[in-house]
Design a protein around this motif. Sequence first.
Motif, PDB file in Angstrom:
ATOM      1  N   ILE A  25      -1.063  54.050  36.601  1.00 32.75           N
ATOM      2  CA  ILE A  25      -2.343  53.657  37.207  1.00 32.75           C
ATOM      3  C   ILE A  25      -3.198  54.891  37.466  1.00 32.75           C
ATOM      4  O   ILE A  25      -4.418  54.893  37.237  1.00 32.75           O
ATOM      5  CB  ILE A  25      -2.106  52.860  38.501  1.00 32.75           C
ATOM      6  CG1 ILE A  25      -1.493  51.490  38.164  1.00 32.75           C
ATOM      7  CG2 ILE A  25      -3.410  52.677  39.286  1.00 32.75           C
ATOM      8  CD1 ILE A  25      -1.029  50.702  39.378  1.00 32.75           C
ATOM      9  N   VAL A  70      -2.193  46.048  40.367  1.00 33.11           N
ATOM     10  CA  VAL A  70      -3.472  46.268  41.051  1.00 33.11           C
ATOM     11  C   VAL A  70      -4.048  44.951  41.562  1.00 33.11           C
ATOM     12  O   VAL A  70      -4.537  44.861  42.692  1.00 33.11           O
ATOM     13  CB  VAL A  70      -4.470  46.983  40.117  1.00 33.11           C
ATOM     14  CG1 VAL A  70      -5.846  47.068  40.766  1.00 33.11           C
ATOM     15  CG2 VAL A  70      -3.967  48.374  39.767  1.00 33.11           C
ATOM     16  N   ALA A 100     -11.597  46.165  43.666  1.00 34.69           N
ATOM     17  CA  ALA A 100     -10.507  46.649  42.806  1.00 34.69           C
ATOM     18  C   ALA A 100     -11.044  47.170  41.479  1.00 34.69           C
ATOM     19  O   ALA A 100     -10.620  48.229  40.990  1.00 34.69           O
ATOM     20  CB  ALA A 100      -9.491  45.542  42.564  1.00 34.69           C
ATOM     21  N   HIS A 104     -10.998  50.843  39.979  1.00 31.40           N
ATOM     22  CA  HIS A 104     -10.235  51.023  38.739  1.00 31.40           C
ATOM     23  C   HIS A 104     -11.058  50.468  37.567  1.00 31.40           C
ATOM     24  O   HIS A 104     -10.843  49.325  37.139  1.00 31.40           O
ATOM     25  CB  HIS A 104      -8.902  50.279  38.816  1.00 31.40           C
ATOM     26  CG  HIS A 104      -8.087  50.568  40.044  1.00 31.40           C
ATOM     27  ND1 HIS A 104      -7.345  51.712  40.194  1.00 31.40           N
ATOM     28  CD2 HIS A 104      -7.901  49.847  41.179  1.00 31.40           C
ATOM     29  CE1 HIS A 104      -6.717  51.694  41.363  1.00 31.40           C
ATOM     30  NE2 HIS A 104      -7.044  50.563  41.977  1.00 31.40           N
TER      31      HIS A 104
END
Length: 232
Positions: A25, A70, A100, A104
């Motif tokens: 990640i 995630v 989120a 990301h």
Amino acid sequence: MATRARPAQRRRQVLSREQIIDTAIGLLDAGGENGLTVRALTDRLATGSGAVYYHVGSRDELLDTATETVIAAALATAPDHAPATPEDEIRDVALALFDAITEHPWLATRLALQITRNPWGPVTVGIFERIGRQVGALGVPRPSWFVAASTLVHYILGAVSQNARIGGETPAIETDAEREEFLGATSKAWQALDPGDYPFMHAISGQMREHDDREQYLAGIALVLDGITGLR
């Protein structure tokens, strides 16, 4: 030779699946999907490729697992308690997904792939379950549940994807100054259009420059919810 093998063996023993996923990640956040390679991962973890494949499988499987991790964390941060109204619960989930994907950017593309290619997987099922429960709580008739929930999910994913770099092909707007410059240039270009040919675009040019992405996102949720509640 024996003394050289022991440190490597200890590293393999302490390496966990969670470490691999967390490191993956981090690489995705830093460089998008192109930044996640087996070599980069093994270099970061000081291990061999065999350990990675043993714990998480192929690179595609790792990408799916990173996405699941995630999204699960995002949904866990959205309150799930009885006193809130169904509308509040839906907004909580929507904002959790918005945040989120903002954090990301690589997630937008992976999430779309999960929804379309793996509708039985934990990502799709988790999002639809959280949204769908509230659709039922709003009093929407059961025959309209799928349409109502799908409309909400499709709006949420489509809207949040506009605020992310998709597939590494579209440059991300990293700072507030860059965003202000981009919106200002767009607004100026719209204002320069002939108001006779483009009256609507000309009229909203100022709103484009001044709008807030998060507020616009919530306004869209409210519009969809107004339509859904009309199904009752």
